[in-house]
Design a protein around this motif. Structure first.
Motif, PDB file in Angstrom:
ATOM      1  N   GLN A  17      68.641  35.068   3.724  1.00  0.00           N
ATOM      2  CA  GLN A  17      69.444  35.813   4.691  1.00  0.00           C
ATOM      3  C   GLN A  17      70.419  36.687   3.909  1.00  0.00           C
ATOM      4  O   GLN A  17      71.139  36.186   3.033  1.00  0.00           O
ATOM      5  CB  GLN A  17      70.220  34.871   5.615  1.00  0.00           C
ATOM      6  CG  GLN A  17      69.363  34.202   6.672  1.00  0.00           C
ATOM      7  CD  GLN A  17      70.198  33.407   7.652  1.00  0.00           C
ATOM      8  OE1 GLN A  17      71.262  32.894   7.327  1.00  0.00           O
ATOM      9  NE2 GLN A  17      69.717  33.300   8.888  1.00  0.00           N
ATOM     10  N   MET A  18      70.425  37.980   4.232  1.00  0.00           N
ATOM     11  CA  MET A  18      71.380  38.915   3.651  1.00  0.00           C
ATOM     12  C   MET A  18      72.410  39.216   4.737  1.00  0.00           C
ATOM     13  O   MET A  18      72.067  39.755   5.792  1.00  0.00           O
ATOM     14  CB  MET A  18      70.671  40.182   3.171  1.00  0.00           C
ATOM     15  CG  MET A  18      69.543  39.897   2.200  1.00  0.00           C
ATOM     16  SD  MET A  18      68.716  41.385   1.592  1.00  0.00           S
ATOM     17  CE  MET A  18      69.923  41.950   0.411  1.00  0.00           C
ATOM     18  N   ILE A  19      73.648  38.845   4.495  1.00  0.00           N
ATOM     19  CA  ILE A  19      74.687  38.880   5.523  1.00  0.00           C
ATOM     20  C   ILE A  19      75.571  40.105   5.342  1.00  0.00           C
ATOM     21  O   ILE A  19      76.161  40.308   4.268  1.00  0.00           O
ATOM     22  CB  ILE A  19      75.565  37.608   5.473  1.00  0.00           C
ATOM     23  CG1 ILE A  19      74.690  36.353   5.429  1.00  0.00           C
ATOM     24  CG2 ILE A  19      76.546  37.593   6.643  1.00  0.00           C
ATOM     25  CD1 ILE A  19      73.864  36.146   6.656  1.00  0.00           C
ATOM     26  N   VAL A  20      75.675  40.919   6.399  1.00  0.00           N
ATOM     27  CA  VAL A  20      76.639  42.020   6.418  1.00  0.00           C
ATOM     28  C   VAL A  20      77.951  41.458   6.956  1.00  0.00           C
ATOM     29  O   VAL A  20      77.994  41.027   8.114  1.00  0.00           O
ATOM     30  CB  VAL A  20      76.157  43.183   7.302  1.00  0.00           C
ATOM     31  CG1 VAL A  20      77.207  44.302   7.341  1.00  0.00           C
ATOM     32  CG2 VAL A  20      74.822  43.728   6.793  1.00  0.00           C
ATOM     33  N   PRO A  21      79.018  41.414   6.144  1.00  0.00           N
ATOM     34  CA  PRO A  21      80.270  40.766   6.574  1.00  0.00           C
ATOM     35  C   PRO A  21      80.845  41.401   7.831  1.00  0.00           C
ATOM     36  O   PRO A  21      80.626  42.580   8.112  1.00  0.00           O
ATOM     37  CB  PRO A  21      81.213  40.965   5.380  1.00  0.00           C
ATOM     38  CG  PRO A  21      80.315  41.239   4.219  1.00  0.00           C
ATOM     39  CD  PRO A  21      79.124  41.950   4.781  1.00  0.00           C
ATOM     40  N   ILE A  22      81.600  40.624   8.558  1.00  0.00           N
ATOM     41  CA  ILE A  22      82.156  41.076   9.828  1.00  0.00           C
ATOM     42  C   ILE A  22      83.095  42.256   9.663  1.00  0.00           C
ATOM     43  O   ILE A  22      83.274  43.075  10.560  1.00  0.00           O
ATOM     44  CB  ILE A  22      82.882  39.905  10.534  1.00  0.00           C
ATOM     45  CG1 ILE A  22      83.157  40.260  11.988  1.00  0.00           C
ATOM     46  CG2 ILE A  22      84.142  39.509   9.781  1.00  0.00           C
ATOM     47  CD1 ILE A  22      83.637  39.090  12.803  1.00  0.00           C
ATOM     48  N   TYR A  23      83.728  42.376   8.496  1.00  0.00           N
ATOM     49  CA  TYR A  23      84.733  43.417   8.305  1.00  0.00           C
ATOM     50  C   TYR A  23      84.156  44.739   7.825  1.00  0.00           C
ATOM     51  O   TYR A  23      84.890  45.710   7.667  1.00  0.00           O
ATOM     52  CB  TYR A  23      85.811  42.938   7.317  1.00  0.00           C
ATOM     53  CG  TYR A  23      85.274  42.385   6.016  1.00  0.00           C
ATOM     54  CD1 TYR A  23      84.917  43.230   4.987  1.00  0.00           C
ATOM     55  CD2 TYR A  23      85.138  41.019   5.842  1.00  0.00           C
ATOM     56  CE1 TYR A  23      84.426  42.727   3.797  1.00  0.00           C
ATOM     57  CE2 TYR A  23      84.650  40.502   4.658  1.00  0.00           C
ATOM     58  CZ  TYR A  23      84.301  41.359   3.628  1.00  0.00           C
ATOM     59  OH  TYR A  23      83.812  40.862   2.461  1.00  0.00           O
ATOM     60  N   GLN A  24      82.851  44.806   7.550  1.00  0.00           N
ATOM     61  CA  GLN A  24      82.289  46.092   7.147  1.00  0.00           C
ATOM     62  C   GLN A  24      82.128  46.987   8.369  1.00  0.00           C
ATOM     63  O   GLN A  24      82.006  46.522   9.500  1.00  0.00           O
ATOM     64  CB  GLN A  24      80.955  45.896   6.433  1.00  0.00           C
ATOM     65  CG  GLN A  24      81.114  45.371   5.014  1.00  0.00           C
ATOM     66  CD  GLN A  24      79.951  45.757   4.122  1.00  0.00           C
ATOM     67  OE1 GLN A  24      79.165  46.634   4.450  1.00  0.00           O
ATOM     68  NE2 GLN A  24      79.856  45.103   2.980  1.00  0.00           N
ATOM     69  N   ARG A  25      82.108  48.289   8.110  1.00  0.00           N
ATOM     70  CA  ARG A  25      82.039  49.231   9.230  1.00  0.00           C
ATOM     71  C   ARG A  25      80.699  49.137   9.943  1.00  0.00           C
ATOM     72  O   ARG A  25      79.735  48.589   9.439  1.00  0.00           O
ATOM     73  CB  ARG A  25      82.264  50.660   8.731  1.00  0.00           C
ATOM     74  CG  ARG A  25      81.179  51.178   7.792  1.00  0.00           C
ATOM     75  CD  ARG A  25      81.440  52.622   7.428  1.00  0.00           C
ATOM     76  NE  ARG A  25      80.476  53.082   6.434  1.00  0.00           N
ATOM     77  CZ  ARG A  25      80.366  54.342   6.058  1.00  0.00           C
ATOM     78  NH1 ARG A  25      81.159  55.254   6.576  1.00  0.00           N
ATOM     79  NH2 ARG A  25      79.492  54.698   5.153  1.00  0.00           N
ATOM     80  N   HIS A  26      80.642  49.706  11.119  1.00  0.00           N
ATOM     81  CA  HIS A  26      79.440  49.660  11.939  1.00  0.00           C
ATOM     82  C   HIS A  26      78.308  50.461  11.293  1.00  0.00           C
ATOM     83  O   HIS A  26      78.507  51.229  10.352  1.00  0.00           O
ATOM     84  CB  HIS A  26      79.716  50.229  13.329  1.00  0.00           C
ATOM     85  CG  HIS A  26      80.885  49.600  14.012  1.00  0.00           C
ATOM     86  ND1 HIS A  26      80.980  48.261  14.227  1.00  0.00           N
ATOM     87  CD2 HIS A  26      82.018  50.142  14.541  1.00  0.00           C
ATOM     88  CE1 HIS A  26      82.105  47.993  14.858  1.00  0.00           C
ATOM     89  NE2 HIS A  26      82.765  49.108  15.042  1.00  0.00           N
ATOM     90  N   TYR A  27      77.137  50.300  11.853  1.00  0.00           N
ATOM     91  CA  TYR A  27      76.002  51.116  11.445  1.00  0.00           C
ATOM     92  C   TYR A  27      76.227  52.534  11.959  1.00  0.00           C
ATOM     93  O   TYR A  27      76.333  52.758  13.173  1.00  0.00           O
ATOM     94  CB  TYR A  27      74.707  50.533  12.019  1.00  0.00           C
ATOM     95  CG  TYR A  27      73.476  51.314  11.627  1.00  0.00           C
ATOM     96  CD1 TYR A  27      73.135  51.503  10.286  1.00  0.00           C
ATOM     97  CD2 TYR A  27      72.666  51.884  12.590  1.00  0.00           C
ATOM     98  CE1 TYR A  27      72.010  52.219   9.923  1.00  0.00           C
ATOM     99  CE2 TYR A  27      71.534  52.599  12.250  1.00  0.00           C
ATOM    100  CZ  TYR A  27      71.211  52.771  10.902  1.00  0.00           C
ATOM    101  OH  TYR A  27      70.100  53.496  10.545  1.00  0.00           O
TER     102      TYR A  27
END
Length: 555
Positions: A17-27
C-alpha cells in the motif's frame, strides 16, 4: 536513501500500500496540461514500438516514497512524500485501460494491468481496500469509488470530480485508440499498450527508510520551478513536525487545518502576480508575527525559520493559533464584502484596501487581533495606518514601500501597552520624513485636490471609496457616532458630475477664459457625488435649476 529508475511494473508489482498522507494537497492534474500531454506521450511510445522500436521508453519524472513500520502479517506500506500527482494519474490510467480491456473481453491483458493497481485477494485483510495506492484526504472516496467500480463504469453515479474525470478521460482515449475488438489491429495495439504501461514508462524513485528526513528531500525537490504553493510547502512541513511530536495528524488535519477549501485555494491578484489566498495569508501572518518585510517568494523559508528559531510553542499549539487567526481573517473578508453591513474599523479598512487594490495593511490588522488590542486601540491604530495609506494614494505617491513601513511599525511599537499603542503608531508614522515614506498632511492634500482632475486620476473604485467617506462624514457618521443608518451603502453607486461633462448645452459662460476655467472644474473632486442608478439616468446632462433640474432631483 536509495535512488533507482523504475518502471510501473517494478514499482507496483509487489503486494503493498502506497499511502498519500492526509495533509498533502488534493489531486489537481487536469486534461489540458497533464492528462492529454501524458496520453500523447504514451501514444508516441506505442506507435514507435509497433513500428519496430521495441525498447523505446518515456520518462515521467521523480517520486519520493518512505518506508513505514508495519505489524507482522500486514501489507508493506510506503508513504508518498512527493509525486502523488504522477502516481495517482498513473494508477487511474492503468485502471481505465483495464476497464477498456475488460469491456473487450481481453481477460489476460486486463489482469496483467490489474495486478499493478490492486493487491491480490489473499493479501488483503477482511474489510480492507485492495488498492495499492490509498488517499487519506478528501480525494479518497472519489478515487476508491472509480478504481473499484464494476465494468461498464457508470461515472455519473460516482462521488467526487477530478479522479473520476481523469479515469473517464483515459478510458475514452484507450477505447478510441484500440478501436473495434473485431479489427485485426486491436490485439497488437492492446498488447503494446499493456507492455508500455508495464515497462515503457520510467520514474526516478527515491526510497527513504523510516528514520530518514523526508521533509528535507521534499523541500529540495520543490525548491525551484514547482507548481506547489507556499501554503502547500508549509502544510507538509507542519504535519511532518506534528508527526514527529507524536500528534494525531488525522485529527489535526480534520479539526485544525482550515485551508483545504475553495475559498482558501482561490488565487488572488497581488501586484502583477496571482497567489493562493492561503499563501497570501501565511505571508501576512508571518509579517505580523515577526515585523519583517520580505518577498512573498520567501514565505515558506521564512515560516520554517520562524518555527525552528523564533517561536517557542509546540507545533500543535502553533497550528491552533494559525487556525484561529485564519478563521478571523476569513470572517473579516466575507463581512467586508457585504455592501450594507455596519463595518467596524478593521472590515472597513479591508473594503477600502480592496478599492485601492492593495493588501499592505493586513499584517497590522492580524497583529492587532493576535495581541488582543482593545476596540479603542484598534480604531486608533487602523485610523492612523489607513490615513497614511489613503493620503499617499490620493497624491499618487508610491505605496510599494508601505509594506516595509507597516512591518517596521509592528517592530517599533510591539512593546507598547494597549493604552500607548494608538499614540505610538501615530508618532512613528509622523516621524517618517523621506519622499518614499512620509505621511502627507492636510495642507498638501487640500492644495493638490483643489486643482487635481480626480475623475481622470483615480480608478472608479478608489474614487467611489473617497466619495463614500465624504458622504459618511457629511451624514454625521464618525467613530464617536457610529450609527449604521448614517452611512452610505457600498453598492457601487454611479459617480455623477454636478456640473455635467457636456455642460455647454445648459451651463454656458461667456469668454474663452471662463470656458477654460469651467472645463478645469468638471473633473475635480468637489464636482463629483454619488447617486443611484435610476437618478443618474434621469438627471444626465440637464440644467441645474427648475422643477426638472438637477438641484430639485438631488434633494
Amino acid at each position: 536513501m536509495e535512488t533507482n529508475v523504475k518502471s510501473p511494473q517494478a514499482i507496483f508489482a509487489l503486494p503493498q500500500q502506497m499511502i498519500v498522507p492526509i495533509y498533502q494537497r488534493h489531486y489537481v492534474w487536469e486534461e489540458e496540461h497533464q492528462w492529454e500531454p501524458l496520453w500523447q506521450d504514451i501514444l508516441r511510445v506505442c506507435e514507435l514500438r509497433l513500428s519496430g522500436q521495441a525498447t523505446i521508453t518515456h520518462f515521467l519524472g521523480a517520486v519520493v516514497i518512505q518506508s513505514q513500520q508495519t505489524s507482522v502479517g500486514a501489507l508493506q506500506q510506503h508513504e508518498v512524500i512527493d509525486g502523488q500527482q504522477r502516481l495517482t494519474t498513473l494508477q487511474l490510467l492503468m485502471d481505465a485501460a483495464t476497464a477498456a480491456l475488460d469491456e473487450a473481453d481481453e481477460e489476460r491483458l486486463a489482469r496483467r494491468l490489474e495486478s499493478l493497481t490492486h493487491n491480490a485477494e489473499h493479501f488483503v485483510q477482511p474489510g480492507e481496500s485492495p488498492l495499492k495506492l490509498r488517499h487519506s484526504n478528501s480525494d479518497r472516496d472519489s478515487f476508491d469509488a472509480v478504481m473499484t467500480a464494476p465494468v461498464p463504469i457508470d461515472y455519473d453515479s460516482l462521488p467526487g470530480h477530478r479522479p473520476k474525470a481523469a479515469h473517464k478521460f483515459f478510458a475514452d482515449r484507450v477505447r478510441g485508440w484500440l478501436g473495434d475488438p473485431e479489427e485485426s489491429q486491436f490485439k497488437d495495439r492492446a498488447e503494446t499498450l499493456v507492455a508500455v504501461l508495464e515497462s515503457g514508462l520510467q520514474l526516478v524513485v527515491i526510497g527513504l527508510e523510516v528514520h530518514e528526513n523526508s521533509q528535507a528531500i521534499f523541500e529540495t525537490l520543490n525548491a525551484r520551478g514547482t507548481p506547489l504553493t507556499s501554503a502547500d510547502l508549509i502544510k507538509n512541513f507542519i504535519f511532518q513536525r506534528l508527526a514527529a511530536e507524536g500528534a494525531d495528524t488525522a485529527a489535526a488535519y480534520a479539526n485544525e487545518w482550515p485551508f483545504d477549501t475553495s475559498w482558501w485555494e482561490q488565487e488572488v491578484a497581488v501586484g502583477r502576480h496571482n497567489v493562493s489566498r492561503s499563501s497570501l495569508f501565511f505571508g501576512q501572518w508571518l509579517v505580523a508575527r515577526t515585523g519583517i518585510e520580505y518577498s512573498p517568494s520567501l514565505t515558506f523559508n521564512r515560516f520554517k525559520k520562524y518555527v525552528e528559531h523564533d517561536q517557542v510553542d509546540s507545533m500543535t499549539e502553533l497550528l491552533s493559533q494559525i487556525r484561529a487567526s485564519a478563521t478571523q481573517y476569513r470572517e473579516w473578508e466575507l463581512r467586508s464584502q457585504d455592501p450594507v453591513a455596519d463595518l467596524d474599523p478593521v472590515t472597513m479598512c479591508l473594503y477600502r484596501m480592496r478599492c485601492m487594490d492593495t493588501e499592505v495593511l493586513r499584517p497590522v490588522l492580524i497583529w492587532l487581533a493576535e495581541r488582543q488590542a482593545s476596540s479603542a486601540t484598534i480604531g486608533a491604530v487602523v485610523a492612523a495606518a489607513e490615513s497614511y495609506l489613503v493620503r499617499r494614494s490620493m497624491l499618487r505617491l508610491a505605496i510599494g514601500n508601505v509594506r516595509k513601513v507597516m512591518a517596521d511599525l509592528i517592530t517599533q511599537t510591539s512593546r507598547l501597552g494597549d493604552h500607548e499603542l494608538g499614540a505610538g503608531v501615530r508618532s512613528y508614522l509622523s516621524s517618517l520624513d523621506s519622499e518614499s515614506n512620509y505621511w502627507p498632511g492636510d495642507a498638501e492634500i487640500r492644495r493638490e485636490l483643489a486643482e487635481m482632475p480626480a475623475y481622470n486620476r483615480y480608478s472608479r473604485a478608489r474614487l467611489r471609496m473617497l466619495l463614500e467617506a465624504a458622504e459618511d462624514h457629511l451624514r454625521g457618521y464618525s467613530s464617536r457616532n457610529p450609527k449604521s443608518e448614517n452611512r452610505v451603502p457600498r453598492k457601487g453607486y454611479p459617480i455623477e458630475h454636478l456640473l455635467p461633462q457636456k455642460w455647454i448645452n445648459h451651463w454656458p459662460v461667456e469668454g474663452l477664459a471662463a470656458e477654460i476655467d469651467r472645463r478645469e472644474h468638471v473633473h475635480r473632486l468637489g464636482n463629483l457625488t454619488l447617486i443611484t442608478a435610476p437618478l443618474n439616468s434621469s438627471v444626465s446632462d440637464g440644467p441645474w435649476l427648475g422643477s426638472e433640474g438637477k438641484s430639485a432631483k438631488l434633494k
